[in-house]
Design a protein around this motif. Structure first.
Motif, PDB file in Angstrom:
ATOM      1  N   PHE A  28     -12.713  70.098 -26.354  1.00 30.00           N
ATOM      2  CA  PHE A  28     -14.156  70.309 -26.279  1.00 30.00           C
ATOM      3  C   PHE A  28     -14.807  70.011 -27.626  1.00 30.00           C
ATOM      4  O   PHE A  28     -14.230  70.302 -28.684  1.00 30.00           O
ATOM      5  N   THR A  69     -20.738  70.131 -25.775  1.00 27.95           N
ATOM      6  CA  THR A  69     -20.208  70.351 -24.427  1.00 27.95           C
ATOM      7  C   THR A  69     -19.830  71.809 -24.218  1.00 27.95           C
ATOM      8  O   THR A  69     -20.134  72.407 -23.174  1.00 27.95           O
ATOM      9  N   GLY A 108     -27.393  66.698 -25.613  1.00 27.64           N
ATOM     10  CA  GLY A 108     -26.092  66.069 -25.452  1.00 27.64           C
ATOM     11  C   GLY A 108     -26.154  64.766 -24.681  1.00 27.64           C
ATOM     12  O   GLY A 108     -25.477  63.794 -25.027  1.00 27.64           O
ATOM     13  N   LEU A 154     -21.852  64.598 -24.614  1.00 31.51           N
ATOM     14  CA  LEU A 154     -21.274  65.420 -23.560  1.00 31.51           C
ATOM     15  C   LEU A 154     -20.106  64.681 -22.913  1.00 31.51           C
ATOM     16  O   LEU A 154     -20.239  63.533 -22.494  1.00 31.51           O
ATOM     17  N   HIS A 155     -18.977  65.341 -22.834  1.00 27.90           N
ATOM     18  CA  HIS A 155     -17.823  64.736 -22.177  1.00 27.90           C
ATOM     19  C   HIS A 155     -16.852  65.837 -21.776  1.00 27.90           C
ATOM     20  O   HIS A 155     -16.864  66.940 -22.341  1.00 27.90           O
TER      21      HIS A 155
END
Length: 395
Positions: free
Chosen positions: A48, A52, A213, A219-220
Motif C-alpha cells: 500500500f 490508497t 489519488g 491509487l493502486h
C-alpha cells in the motif's frame, strides 16, 4: 472565654463507577490510536502507498460510522455547521493524516508520534494570537516546556539525511495542520452529535483523498491481499473504536482529564514499534518527548478542590465564664438569643448540611469543560471552547 467549634468534616470525593469506566475507555481509545503506526507500516510492507491506504481507511470508517448514526438516529449538522464539517474533513483531516502517515514512511513512528504532540502548544499560540486566551504563567510554562522538548528531539542524532528531514517536516506539518483544524472547529455548535460530525468528516476526507489519488494516478491495489486486512484494522481498531471510546470517556471524566490520559497514545506507539520493529529513541529524544508530553499535562491541569464539605453535627460550644456569684465555680450561660447571640460569642451561624444547604462556591459561576475530541475522537490539546469531535493523535 474559650469557644470550641467543630469544623465541617472534609472527605475526598469518591471515585464513581462511571469515572472508572471513563478512564478505561479513554485509555482504550489512546491504545487504539497509538497502534495505528504499526498497522500503517504493515500496510506499507504489503504494497500500500499512503493515498490508497488512507482512502481505504476513511471509506471503511465512514461506512461504519454512518451505520452508528443510523442506529442512533442522530441528527445531522446543517447549514454553516455542515459546510464547516465538510471543509474540516476534505482539507484539515485529509492534510493532517497525509502528513502524519507520510512521515511514518520516512522516520521512526515513535519520533513521529512525539513530534505530532507539539500541536497543543500550537493551539495555545493560535488561541493567544486570536485573543481567545490570555498568556498566563501556566500557558507560558507549557509553551516553554514544549519548545524545549522539540529542540531536544530535533537536535538529537538520528534525524539526519534528506529522507529523515522530510519525515520530520511532515510530522511537524501534521501538528500544524491539526492545530489549525482544532482552531477552526472550535466554532462548531456544542450540540452537534459527535458520531454524525465524525461521519461527515471521514466521508469528506475519503472523497478528498480519492479525488487527489485519481488526479495524480497514485491509487493502486496492494501487492498482497494482507494489505487490506491491515487497512481494515486501521479503520476499526484505530478509528471507529477509539472514537466511540473517547465519546463516552470524555463524558464520564471530563475533557481535561481525558486529554491528560490520552498522553498514553505516544507511549503506546513507542512501545509497540519498539516491540515489533526494534525502534529505539535516543536518550535526548526520549527526554524531549517527555517534555512535550509534560506540556500537555500542564495545559490541561485545572485547580480542583481536594476535599468537599459534608454534613456535620451542629457546632459544639463550650463557654468557660467565671461566675460572678461563686469563687472558682463555673457556670454555663444560657443559650444566646437568635438575634445577636452568635455575634456576642464571636461565632458565625453555619447553615446545616441538609436539604437547602449549598456547598462552598454554589453561588459562583462554574466553568465546565466541553468534550473535545480529535477529528472525531480523542481529547488532546487544551481548548475549553473546543470542538465536539476530535481524533486521536495517531493520524
Amino acid at each position: 472565654m474559650t469557644a470550641t467549634v467543630s469544623a465541617p468534616a472534609l472527605v475526598s470525593a469518591p471515585i464513581t463507577p462511571s469515572a472508572r469506566r471513563g478512564t478505561v475507555l479513554v485509555l482504550v481509545s489512546a491504545t487504539g490510536f497509538g497502534m495505528s503506526a504499526v498497522f500503517a507500516k504493515q500496510a506499507y510492507a504489503a504494497g500500500f502507498n499512503v493515498p490508497t491506504m488512507l482512502t481505504g481507511r476513511f471509506v471503511l470508517a465512514a461506512v461504519m460510522l454512518w451505520a452508528v448514526v443510523a442506529w442512533r438516529r442522530a441528527p445531522l449538522p446543517r447549514g454553516r455547521a455542515l459546510a464547516v464539517c465538510v471543509g474540516l474533513g476534505a482539507v484539515g483531516y485529509a492534510l493532517q493524516s497525509g502528513f502524519y502517515f507520510g512521515s511514518l514512511a520516512r522516520i521512526d513512528a515513535s519520533l513521529t508520534a512525539l513530534l505530532l504532540y507539539a500541536y497543543p502548544g500550537l493551539v495555545t499560540v493560535l488561541a493567544i494570537a486570536l485573543r481567545r486566551e490570555r498568556p498566563d504563567r501556566r500557558r507560558l510554562a507549557a509553551l516553554a516546556c514544549s519548545a524545549a522538548g522539540l529542540l531536544l528531539m530535533l537536535g538529537a542524532g538520528g534525524v539526519g539525511g534528506s529522507a529523515a528531514t522530510g519525515g520530520v517536516l511532515l510530522a511537524l506539518g501534521a501538528a500544524v495542520a491539526y492545530a489549525l483544524y482544532l482552531t477552526v472547529s472550535a466554532g462548531l455548535p456544542a450540540g452537534l452529535d459527535i458520531f454524525a460530525v465524525t461521519a461527515v468528516v471521514c466521508s469528506s476526507a475519503a472523497v478528498s483523498l480519492a479525488v487527489a489519488g485519481l488526479a495524480t494516478g497514485s491509487l493502486h491495489a496492494p501487492h498482497e491481499a494482507s494489505g487490506w486486512v491491515w487497512t481494515a484494522l486501521l479503520a476499526v481498531v484505530s478509528t471507529v473504536v477509539p472514537i466511540a471510546g473517547i465519546f463516552v470517556g470524555v463524558r464520564d471524566v471530563g475533557a481535561s482529564t481525558a486529554a491528560i490520559l490520552s498522553c498514553a497514545e505516544p507511549a503506546v506507539t513507542v512501545a509497540t514499534t519498539a516491540l515489533v520493529y526494534g525502534e529505539r529513541l535516543s536518550p535526548a529524544q526520549a527526554a524531549g518527548g517527555l517534555a512535550v508530553l509534560a506540556s500537555v499535562a500542564v495545559l490541561q491541569l485545572r485547580r480542583r478542590a481536594k476535599a468537599v464539605p459534608v454534613a456535620a453535627p451542629a457546632p459544639e460550644v463550650s463557654c468557660d465564664v467565671p461566675s460572678p456569684a461563686a469563687g472558682d465555680e463555673r457556670e454555663t450561660p444560657r443559650t444566646p438569643r437568635r438575634r445577636g447571640g452568635t455575634a456576642r460569642w464571636g461565632l458565625r451561624p453555619r447553615r446545616p448540611g441538609g436539604v437547602g444547604s449549598r456547598p462552598v462556591g454554589a453561588g459562583r459561576p462554574v466553568r465546565v469543560d466541553r468534550p473535545v475530541t480529535r477529528g472525531g475522537a480523542h481529547p488532546g490539546a487544551e481548548t475549553d471552547r473546543g470542538p465536539r469531535h476530535r481524533r486521536g493523535a495517531g493520524g
